[in-house]
Design a protein around this motif. Structure first.
Motif, PDB file in Angstrom:
ATOM      1  N   GLY A   1       0.978  -1.128  -0.147  1.00 31.06           N
ATOM      2  CA  GLY A   1       0.060  -0.165  -0.109  1.00 31.06           C
ATOM      3  C   GLY A   1       0.910   1.412   0.049  1.00 31.06           C
ATOM      4  O   GLY A   1       0.907   2.012  -0.777  1.00 31.06           O
ATOM      5  N   THR A   2       1.527   1.310   0.969  1.00 31.79           N
ATOM      6  CA  THR A   2       2.411   3.087   1.120  1.00 31.79           C
ATOM      7  C   THR A   2       3.193   2.893   0.116  1.00 31.79           C
ATOM      8  O   THR A   2       3.221   4.145  -0.493  1.00 31.79           O
ATOM      9  CB  THR A   2       2.918   2.714   2.336  1.00 31.79           C
ATOM     10  OG1 THR A   2       1.907   2.399   3.767  1.00 31.79           O
ATOM     11  CG2 THR A   2       3.564   4.129   2.899  1.00 31.79           C
TER      12      THR A   2
ATOM     13  N   CYS B   1     -12.158   6.751   3.081  1.00 34.63           N
ATOM     14  CA  CYS B   1     -12.559   5.674   4.352  1.00 34.63           C
ATOM     15  C   CYS B   1     -12.852   4.359   3.781  1.00 34.63           C
ATOM     16  O   CYS B   1     -12.283   3.270   4.314  1.00 34.63           O
ATOM     17  CB  CYS B   1     -13.610   6.319   5.296  1.00 34.63           C
ATOM     18  SG  CYS B   1     -12.862   7.653   6.291  1.00 34.63           S
ATOM     19  N   SER B   2     -13.531   4.488   2.769  1.00 33.41           N
ATOM     20  CA  SER B   2     -14.102   3.047   2.233  1.00 33.41           C
ATOM     21  C   SER B   2     -12.891   2.261   1.561  1.00 33.41           C
ATOM     22  O   SER B   2     -12.601   1.121   1.799  1.00 33.41           O
ATOM     23  CB  SER B   2     -14.988   3.325   1.097  1.00 33.41           C
ATOM     24  OG  SER B   2     -15.404   2.199   0.255  1.00 33.41           O
ATOM     25  N   SER B   3     -12.289   3.069   0.875  1.00 30.56           N
ATOM     26  CA  SER B   3     -10.905   2.570   0.265  1.00 30.56           C
ATOM     27  C   SER B   3      -9.938   2.075   1.167  1.00 30.56           C
ATOM     28  O   SER B   3      -9.156   1.121   0.966  1.00 30.56           O
ATOM     29  CB  SER B   3     -10.214   3.327  -0.648  1.00 30.56           C
ATOM     30  OG  SER B   3     -10.986   3.779  -1.797  1.00 30.56           O
ATOM     31  N   MET B   4      -9.729   2.750   2.374  1.00 28.11           N
ATOM     32  CA  MET B   4      -8.956   2.262   3.449  1.00 28.11           C
ATOM     33  C   MET B   4      -9.264   0.667   3.758  1.00 28.11           C
ATOM     34  O   MET B   4      -8.357  -0.161   3.971  1.00 28.11           O
ATOM     35  CB  MET B   4      -9.052   3.063   4.731  1.00 28.11           C
ATOM     36  CG  MET B   4      -8.282   4.473   4.531  1.00 28.11           C
ATOM     37  SD  MET B   4      -8.592   5.389   6.050  1.00 28.11           S
ATOM     38  CE  MET B   4      -7.743   4.397   7.353  1.00 28.11           C
TER      39      MET B   4
ATOM     40  N   LEU C   1      -4.508   8.600  -0.942  1.00 28.24           N
ATOM     41  CA  LEU C   1      -3.494   8.687   0.383  1.00 28.24           C
ATOM     42  C   LEU C   1      -3.894   7.874   1.463  1.00 28.24           C
ATOM     43  O   LEU C   1      -3.391   7.459   2.188  1.00 28.24           O
ATOM     44  CB  LEU C   1      -3.393  10.171   0.485  1.00 28.24           C
ATOM     45  CG  LEU C   1      -2.390  11.139  -0.439  1.00 28.24           C
ATOM     46  CD1 LEU C   1      -2.578  12.551   0.033  1.00 28.24           C
ATOM     47  CD2 LEU C   1      -0.971  10.500  -0.089  1.00 28.24           C
ATOM     48  N   LEU C   2      -5.504   8.063   1.547  1.00 26.45           N
ATOM     49  CA  LEU C   2      -6.130   7.395   2.576  1.00 26.45           C
ATOM     50  C   LEU C   2      -6.085   5.705   2.426  1.00 26.45           C
ATOM     51  O   LEU C   2      -5.618   4.952   3.169  1.00 26.45           O
ATOM     52  CB  LEU C   2      -7.604   7.975   2.886  1.00 26.45           C
ATOM     53  CG  LEU C   2      -7.673   9.230   3.335  1.00 26.45           C
ATOM     54  CD1 LEU C   2      -9.034   9.703   3.605  1.00 26.45           C
ATOM     55  CD2 LEU C   2      -7.132   9.475   4.628  1.00 26.45           C
ATOM     56  N   GLY C   3      -6.898   5.625   1.203  1.00 18.50           N
ATOM     57  CA  GLY C   3      -6.974   4.122   0.885  1.00 18.50           C
ATOM     58  C   GLY C   3      -5.759   3.309   0.665  1.00 18.50           C
ATOM     59  O   GLY C   3      -5.439   2.385   1.381  1.00 18.50           O
ATOM     60  N   LEU C   4      -4.941   3.644  -0.271  1.00 18.15           N
ATOM     61  CA  LEU C   4      -3.700   2.773  -0.264  1.00 18.15           C
ATOM     62  C   LEU C   4      -2.677   3.284   0.518  1.00 18.15           C
ATOM     63  O   LEU C   4      -1.796   2.185   1.060  1.00 18.15           O
ATOM     64  CB  LEU C   4      -3.152   3.186  -1.796  1.00 18.15           C
ATOM     65  CG  LEU C   4      -3.629   2.458  -3.016  1.00 18.15           C
ATOM     66  CD1 LEU C   4      -3.317   3.077  -4.455  1.00 18.15           C
ATOM     67  CD2 LEU C   4      -3.373   0.849  -2.998  1.00 18.15           C
ATOM     68  N   GLY C   5      -2.545   4.524   0.848  1.00 19.70           N
ATOM     69  CA  GLY C   5      -1.426   4.839   1.761  1.00 19.70           C
ATOM     70  C   GLY C   5      -1.706   4.347   3.136  1.00 19.70           C
ATOM     71  O   GLY C   5      -0.434   4.058   3.815  1.00 19.70           O
ATOM     72  N   ILE C   6      -2.711   4.174   3.680  1.00 24.13           N
ATOM     73  CA  ILE C   6      -2.799   3.827   5.070  1.00 24.13           C
ATOM     74  C   ILE C   6      -3.514   2.169   5.171  1.00 24.13           C
ATOM     75  O   ILE C   6      -3.265   1.596   6.173  1.00 24.13           O
ATOM     76  CB  ILE C   6      -3.803   4.740   5.914  1.00 24.13           C
ATOM     77  CG1 ILE C   6      -2.960   6.158   5.728  1.00 24.13           C
ATOM     78  CG2 ILE C   6      -4.054   4.391   7.298  1.00 24.13           C
ATOM     79  CD1 ILE C   6      -3.922   7.160   6.651  1.00 24.13           C
ATOM     80  N   GLY C   7      -4.520   1.932   4.392  1.00 23.21           N
ATOM     81  CA  GLY C   7      -5.456   0.711   4.616  1.00 23.21           C
ATOM     82  C   GLY C   7      -4.476  -0.408   4.751  1.00 23.21           C
ATOM     83  O   GLY C   7      -4.671  -1.136   5.825  1.00 23.21           O
TER      84      GLY C   7
END
Length: 423
Positions: free
Chosen positions: A56-57, A227-230, A363-369
């Motif tokens: 992800g990150t 948030c959904s993508s996380m 940034l939210l989904g791929l970077g954090i999830g």
């Protein structure tokens, strides 16, 4: 006489089909990593946290940041050119992943995949907006977004078969080279439509952001999708491993069984959900724009419990039945939310608007999830052992409920700030 580009120029469905093929490679190259988690982690000695960073990150760092400037570049030099060039770059780095020898080499190669894929999606959204009228746009974006489940399903299936019969390195090399071969065909067929505004009338990104800053609906939709993508990107990376452990399919020869299970979920559930999301929202929103937000919100409220039950069920058959509906509802948001976000700014800002939406989402989904799920799994390892990843995923699916609340809050400002298509 070469007539293929002329045919594509006249027929928007040919353009959409080619965009779908490229988008399929986009997610095929992403998802192949997930099905190969067990052999890669064993071979390279990676923890769940490290693999989450790679999955992800590493991908998201430059993918998210470069999405906006590449979208703006596409408005100037040509959307089809940027998409084709991006396909070559991300496919090349996907092939290089097959030569990785440790954490940092694989991290850098996934960083390169992210650089390439940054230029693929926002220009594609803009091309769709150029070719399709607003009454058909959510449906067109939904068809384009079928590349997600098709790519995800193909990734787990091809990755499993190639790794089981050769090795995980060969899987990366095969799909990477295939993507490079598609790029010149795409560039030969797809042509940009003449711009409705001249290059001098294109708004700089600061102007785009200035307009979007005054649109609370845009930020609620974008953060809700993020948030959904996380949860979604975390599940996409980790569910193959969760399923393997849950049903005892952990031997090398059983990787194909995991691939078949996952591919059927992603192809059947994902394609159904994305297509219905576009069709249903287009029909309902014809009389009330609020349905572009309501359809995803209602779907997410059902998605969370279905994933929880599916991941706790000991029977593969029962788990598949719950997860097929979860996968369908999980993807319902793509057509309606992307369409709604594009109508919160003038049409000349479409690529920039899409780029900013994708920046937040990724940034939210791929970077954090994916990292978050892996990190929680490592923290739970002492208490839950090999099942720690399953309980980390159960915690993270709560993000679907957060997404639903944010999108429902966007309804009133969405209706107020909606910008109709320009003549």
């Amino acid at each position: 006489m070469n007539t293929v580009p002329d045919v594509a120029y006249r027929n928007r469905w040919v353009v959409l089909a080619m965009l779908l093929v490229v988008y399929t490679f986009n997610f095929l190259d992403r998802q192949i990593l997930g099905i190969l988690a067990v052999p890669i982690q064993e071979n390279l000695g990676l923890s769940d946290s490290q693999f989450g960073v790679i999955g992800g990150t590493a991908f998201a760092i430059l993918y998210s940041v470069l999405g906006v400037p590449l979208a703006l570049l596409a408005d100037k030099v040509g959307k089809s050119r940027v998409i084709a060039g991006s396909l070559v770059v991300w496919s090349g780095f996907t092939a290089l992943c097959g030569t990785a020898w440790g954490f940092w080499s694989l991290f850098l190669y996934r960083l390169g995949v992210g650089v390439g894929e940054a230029g693929g999606v926002a220009p594609s959204y803009a091309l769709i907006a150029d070719y399709f009228p607003v009454r058909e746009r959510a449906r067109a974006i939904a068809i384009y977004s079928l590349g997600i489940p098709i790519g995800l399903g193909s990734g787990v299936l091809l990755g499993a078969y190639i790794a089981a019969n050769v090795n995980w390195q060969a899987a990366f090399l095969t799909v990477g080279i295939a993507g490079i071969l598609v790029a010149p065909v795409f560039l030969w067929i797809v042509r940009d439509k003449p711009a409705q505004a001249s290059a001098g009338e294109r708004e700089p990104m600061l102007a785009v952001l200035g307009i979007l800053a005054r649109k609370p609906a845009y930020w609620l939709l974008a953060i809700g999708a993020g948030c959904s993508s996380m949860a979604g990107y975390g599940l996409a990376l980790w569910v193959p491993k969760i399923i393997a452990v849950q049903f005892g399919w952990t031997q090398p020869g059983e990787l194909v069984k995991v691939g078949q299970f996952m591919a059927s979920l992603l192809l059947i559930g994902g394609t159904t959900g994305i297509f219905l999301g576009g069709v249903v929202s287009d029909r309902l929103a014809a009389s009330d724009r609020a349905w572009y937000a309501r359809v995803p919100a209602f779907a997410w409220v059902l998605t969370a419990p279905l994933f929880v039950v599916g991941m706790l069920t000991p029977s593969p058959v029962l788990a598949w039945c719950f997860l097929i509906f979860a996968n369908a509802l999980n993807t319902l948001w793509l057509g309606p939310l992307v369409t709604a976000s594009q109508h919160l700014a003038p049409s000349r800002m479409r690529a920039g608007t899409s780029g900013a939406f994708l920046l937040i989402n990724n940034l939210l989904g791929l970077g954090i999830g994916p990292w978050l799920m892996g990190a929680i799994s490592d923290l739970l390892r002492a208490g839950y052992g090999v099942h720690s990843l399953r309980y980390a995923a159960i915690i993270c699916v709560g993000l679907y409920l957060v997404a639903a609340v944010l999108v429902l809050l966007a309804i009133r400002p969405l209706k107020r700030d909606w910008v109709e298509a320009e003549a």
